[in-house]
Write a protein that holds these residues in place. Structure first.
Motif, short mmCIF file in Angstrom:
data_model
loop_
_atom_site.label_atom_id
_atom_site.label_comp_id
_atom_site.label_asym_id
_atom_site.label_seq_id
_atom_site.Cartn_x
_atom_site.Cartn_y
_atom_site.Cartn_z
N HIS A 89 59.31 -68.73 -21.92
CA HIS A 89 58.71 -68.03 -20.78
C HIS A 89 57.91 -66.83 -21.27
N SER B 241 63.33 -68.25 -12.30
CA SER B 241 63.27 -69.55 -12.95
C SER B 241 64.60 -69.91 -13.60
N TRP C 165 61.00 -73.63 -11.13
CA TRP C 165 60.77 -72.40 -10.36
C TRP C 165 61.50 -72.41 -9.02
N TYR D 235 52.48 -68.21 -13.17
CA TYR D 235 53.46 -68.27 -14.25
C TYR D 235 52.71 -68.58 -15.55
#
Length: 312
Positions: free
Chosen positions: A241, A255, A271, A287
């Motif tokens: 991420h 998430s 998500w 994102y």
């Protein structure tokens, strides 16, 4: 390490390493099967040693196609493809729920010696033909490192609701099925990833069914490693991420990981795993994700050290 990029207009974009190994093919030509939810995807994806690390149309889920951005439950529509989960009735073939993502163009496309970056414009279209959302998608190939035996793909999304009504994002879990919170950016591995080993920064999932220890958990990254069939070698994929994805001040919704090693190898940056979230009309969310494709069986220390050398 230099790369070579080719673009077959209307079909796909391909990236090859310096030795000619094609490491990425991004296909934006619409698939023929509407039931599989027509949308762009990345397949085949390979390591620098030429090991294929994505699966395409496996017989258990024909709508799984390499690495793709999906939405399994979106205001009653299915942009994941295949059967739709209905609470109390299970998975049903409901073709009237299957949406699609239309490729509209590449407004930005930059190739450098060791880097490809492009922006793609897409429209999310519900089954009846109504346009629901505009997406600006970014893909960047970078950090092609022969010494490390790895390269990285960054994938970003900015999605704007163009309806007059809210868009409600969910998953089979939010619809009533436990531990099935798949939606968002999803990877499907080839069969030799079945039974592979999964771990995170602080959690050892282990191999096979033990990978389920990470199902529904949160973390900055997750790694999936396997030993290949036919060739003597391992591959490791690292899913990471961007920092803002995990920051409640900047992310539209928290998430969680969807991850399985058995019976199928799959990872999704979900998500909407446990709870739905809503995108009001005219609003936008974003994102950013990173996937590292590496040769060899990497351990936690090696993954962490490599990610530390790849600033966002």
């Amino acid at each position: 390490m230099s790369i070579r990029v080719s673009h077959t207009h209307g079909e796909h974009i391909a990236v090859a390493a310096a030795d000619g190994t094609e490491i990425l093919r991004y296909v934006y030509r619409p698939d023929p099967e509407a039931f599989e939810s027509r949308k762009p995807y990345a397949h085949p994806v390979r390591t620098l040693a030429g090991r294929t690390v994505t699966g395409y149309r496996p017989n258990d889920h024909r709508w799984h196609k390499g690495l793709q951005l999906t939405a399994s439950h979106l205001s009653g529509q299915n942009f994941w493809g295949g059967n739709s989960y209905v609470h109390g009735r299970g998975y049903l073939p409901l073709p009237e729920r299957i949406g699609s993502m239309r490729h509209d163009g590449f407004p930005a496309f930059t190739v450098e010696d060791d880097r490809l970056a492009f922006t793609e414009e897409l429209t999310w279209v519900e089954n009846g033909g109504a346009e629901w959302a505009r997406e600006a998608r970014g893909l960047t190939v970078h950090s092609v490192d022969e010494e490390a035996g790895a390269w990285a793909l960054d994938w970003s999304i900015r999605l704007t609701n163009i309806r007059t009504e809210p868009l409600v994002f969910g998953s089979p879990t939010t619809a009533g099925r436990e531990l099935a919170g798949y939606t968002g950016l999803q990877w499907r591995g080839p069969r030799d990833f079945t039974g592979g080993t999964v771990f995170g920064p602080d959690i050892d999932g282990g191999a096979g069914a033990d990978a389920g220890k990470l199902m529904g958990t949160q973390g900055a990254w997750l790694a999936f490693t396997t030993e290949h069939d036919e060739v003597d070698g391992h591959s490791t994929l690292v899913f990471a991420h961007a920092p803002e994805n995990l920051d409640e001040r900047t992310a539209i919704h928290e998430s969680h990981w969807f991850v399985r090693s058995e019976p199928i190898p799959s990872v999704a940056f979900s998500w909407a795993f446990h709870e739905e979230f809503t995108l009001p009309p005219g609003e936008t969310f974003g994102y950013r994700y990173r996937v590292v494709f590496a040769d060899g069986a990497w351990d936690r220390d090696r993954v962490a050290a490599h990610l530390a050398r790849l600033p966002w």
